[in-house]
Scaffold this active site. Sequence first.
Site, short mmCIF file in Angstrom:
data_model
loop_
_atom_site.label_atom_id
_atom_site.label_comp_id
_atom_site.label_asym_id
_atom_site.label_seq_id
_atom_site.Cartn_x
_atom_site.Cartn_y
_atom_site.Cartn_z
CG ASP B 233 -2.04 -0.96 1.36
OD1 ASP B 233 -2.16 -1.54 0.40
OD2 ASP B 233 -2.42 -1.41 2.15
CD GLU B 356 6.32 -2.29 -3.82
OE1 GLU B 356 5.39 -3.27 -3.04
OE2 GLU B 356 7.50 -2.28 -3.71
C1 LIG Z 1 10.89 -3.49 -11.01
C2 LIG Z 1 10.41 -4.68 -10.15
C3 LIG Z 1 10.79 -4.52 -9.13
C4 LIG Z 1 10.41 -5.34 -7.84
N1 LIG Z 1 10.60 -5.19 -6.46
C5 LIG Z 1 10.26 -6.19 -5.79
C6 LIG Z 1 10.72 -5.75 -4.24
O1 LIG Z 1 11.04 -4.85 -3.75
N2 LIG Z 1 10.27 -6.92 -3.29
C7 LIG Z 1 9.74 -7.88 -3.92
O2 LIG Z 1 9.34 -8.82 -2.96
N3 LIG Z 1 9.30 -8.13 -5.14
C8 LIG Z 1 9.57 -7.37 -5.99
N4 LIG Z 1 9.17 -7.47 -7.20
C9 LIG Z 1 8.67 -8.64 -7.66
C10 LIG Z 1 7.09 -8.45 -7.88
O3 LIG Z 1 6.34 -8.15 -6.65
C11 LIG Z 1 6.60 -9.76 -8.40
O4 LIG Z 1 7.32 -9.96 -9.89
C12 LIG Z 1 5.24 -9.58 -8.58
O5 LIG Z 1 4.75 -9.68 -7.49
C13 LIG Z 1 4.59 -10.75 -9.38
O6 LIG Z 1 5.01 -11.87 -9.29
P1 LIG Z 1 5.62 -12.70 -10.24
O7 LIG Z 1 6.53 -12.21 -11.03
O8 LIG Z 1 6.19 -14.17 -9.51
O9 LIG Z 1 4.42 -13.24 -11.17
P2 LIG Z 1 3.30 -14.32 -10.66
O10 LIG Z 1 2.98 -14.10 -9.32
O11 LIG Z 1 3.67 -15.73 -11.10
O12 LIG Z 1 2.24 -13.94 -11.63
C14 LIG Z 1 1.90 -14.40 -13.10
C15 LIG Z 1 0.83 -13.94 -13.62
O13 LIG Z 1 -0.25 -14.41 -12.93
C16 LIG Z 1 -1.22 -13.45 -12.41
N5 LIG Z 1 -1.56 -14.13 -10.98
C17 LIG Z 1 -0.92 -14.91 -10.26
N6 LIG Z 1 -1.64 -14.94 -9.15
C18 LIG Z 1 -2.79 -14.42 -9.08
C19 LIG Z 1 -3.83 -14.06 -8.40
N7 LIG Z 1 -3.68 -14.74 -7.21
N8 LIG Z 1 -4.89 -13.36 -8.73
C20 LIG Z 1 -4.82 -12.58 -9.91
N9 LIG Z 1 -3.64 -12.92 -10.76
C21 LIG Z 1 -2.58 -13.36 -10.36
C22 LIG Z 1 -0.16 -12.42 -12.32
O14 LIG Z 1 -1.24 -11.07 -12.19
C23 LIG Z 1 0.60 -12.33 -13.43
O15 LIG Z 1 -0.17 -11.88 -14.50
C24 LIG Z 1 9.79 -6.63 -8.24
C25 LIG Z 1 9.49 -6.72 -9.56
C26 LIG Z 1 9.73 -5.60 -10.57
C27 LIG Z 1 9.41 -5.90 -12.08
#
Ligand SMILES: Cc1cc2nc3c(=O)[nH]c(=O)nc-3n(C[C@H](O)[C@H](O)[C@H](O)COP(=O)(O)OP(=O)(O)OC[C@H]3O[C@@H](n4cnc5c(N)ncnc54)[C@H](O)[C@@H]3O)c2cc1C
Lengths: 258, 373
Positions: B233, B356
Amino acid sequence: MKIVVCIKQVPNTDTVKIDPKTNNLVRSNVEGIINLFDRNAIEAALQLRQQAGGEVILLSMGPNSYISSLRDGLAMGADSAILLSSRKFGGADTLATAYVLSEAIKKIGNVDLILFGRQSVDADTGQVGPIVAEELQVPQVTFAESIELQDKNQLIGHRLLDNLVQEVKVHLPAVVTVRDEMNQPRYETPLNIQKSFEKEIIIWSENELAVDPAQIGQTGSPTVVKRIYSPEKAGRQTTTLPTDPHAAVTQLLEELNN
Amino acid sequence: MTNDKVSAQNMLHRMIVDFTANELAPIDMKIDQLGDYPEGLFQKVVDNGLLGITLPREYGGAGFDYIAAAQAINAMAFGNASMAVTLEGHFKTISQFLKYGQPELLAKYLPSATKRIFAFSQTESSGGSNPTGISTRAVKQGDDWIITGDKIMITNGGLAQVYCVLAKTEDDQMAVFVVDQDMPGFQFGKREDFIGLRGTPVGEIVMDHIKVPDYHLLGEIGQGHEIGNNAHDDARILMGAVLAGIMKHELKIAVDYSKQRKALDTPLYELQTIQEKIADIAIAKQNTELLYQHGAELKTAGEPYSEIAAMAKSYGSRSAVSAGDKALQVLAGYGYSREYPIEHLIRDARAMEIAEGTVEKMNTEIATKEVAK
Ligand SMILES: Cc1cc2nc3c(=O)[nH]c(=O)nc-3n(C[C@H](O)[C@H](O)[C@H](O)COP(=O)(O)OP(=O)(O)OC[C@H]3O[C@@H](n4cnc5c(N)ncnc54)[C@H](O)[C@@H]3O)c2cc1C
């Protein structure tokens, strides 16, 4: 070291708008900022304080709205700020302004160095610093691109003039007007910004200063602006005389005789 | 708000505008091409006290509220989004310390937060959207905890020195612990080669049996999800500010170009097709500003802000990508060129449809809240 930096608030030209109907500056709501060269003067003072210890006092004459620029200077790191403010000071030209500033500097007392920007960007006269030096009967280094403390009582300044740099040594107290070539003014820091609002800005009017009512404000201002124009540059030739006084006089006489 | 408070906030804003115009905007393209901050740039941010904007005065910070911080980040993002995101990651983490940290922990770490970056990590290779699946473990040993696991994609990972990490306890409860780079068992892993925000380091940390005292626990055991969501948030408000800043940049490029370029004798801005695009970008920028500012105001006033924060980032990120696409079209051939910044602004904005919390996750949250009303 006790350093006074005299600063002026000027309109921020980035935000100035021209009224399309009257072609005049829209003065209301124009943000006031520290005159560009005065920031260099503050920076110079802060660097000297770092080197020699002491305090940096900001001094400005103007309406209460100038307080924001004094705070800005405090946020750069100055120690205290004094605003000279009174209706009676209004309408002052460079002479009356310099007179009031000088009286304030006398009241502050034991000042070692008085810094100015080389000129203000709105009026461009560059006169206030030199007049203050005369009022206080202290030496002056105008258009300085660098200053260096020799010891507690002396300073060497380099004056950047049109085609030459002149090195001068003066005894303190002295007045220096600072060019922007001298340094890169520091930014305010977030913490100093907050602290600047916790500091009291001292306000002096004619009641706190020993001023002659005839020399302040409009009454004390003999200047009449008749016309504003850029003078043509006179293409005169400069001859540099030798540094040895004897040789210099000999050559001077020769030149005069020719 | 008192006048002094407003004036201090304005002065901070002007300072950031100056800093950005002198130190960041001129090298915005260079940062993208380099894929890193040039030598000495981050130190300038530190030396000018920018890490301490939100840190309370008692810890040596400037103690500005979230409204001022969001405004500052917005001004910075106009010149360079990467550095604005670096500050966002730090500020949101400090907020979690302040909200959930024990006095001993705050006394130990916060005085250094003006000099070193703090980061928050939930994501693992198993996924970010569904943190219940994480495998980082916290095992109680006497009065201490032993943390083991691997966290990836951490904003400022590698640059940050202090990390909040989401872990699971032996009885499968979620909890957040604080580790730092000087602890035995701490190692940096790989830096991501992301397509946007290329200045911001995003990287991995590997924790091999790191021992931390009990007071390194944020909040309580079982509160891990709540803290992670709260961090989201707080981050989303600031990312809304970053996105509005990116859109301001996109708008400026499109407007400037439309004034200078002509279609035969007609300046581009007089064409309706161009006006449509400029108006769309301006509206999206304005809306995002209103959303992030409202979120910051609610947070500062102590009122619920979770839904508005999600809206700011969900709407803002999609809008900034689409606004970038429209600005690109105004410049057409030049817009498509890597010599102009628009293409990298689109890549920068795109990160915030993911980081986020993905847009999908946020929209699920927003819908759930609306249905429950
Ligand atoms: C520039 C950048 C900075 C970042 N900084 C941080 C950080 O500081 N700390 C940190 O912990 N992480 C960080 N991240 C990671 C980011 O939080 C994750 O990439 C994000 O939460 C998505 O997780 P994932 O990539 O594993 O995708 P997944 O969770 O595998 O998701 C894949 C797809 O499925 C969808 N999906 C998955 N589960 C659900 C659900 N329950 N409901 C609806 N749709 C869903 C997603 O929307 C997405 O389209 C960062 C990422 C980026 C790109």
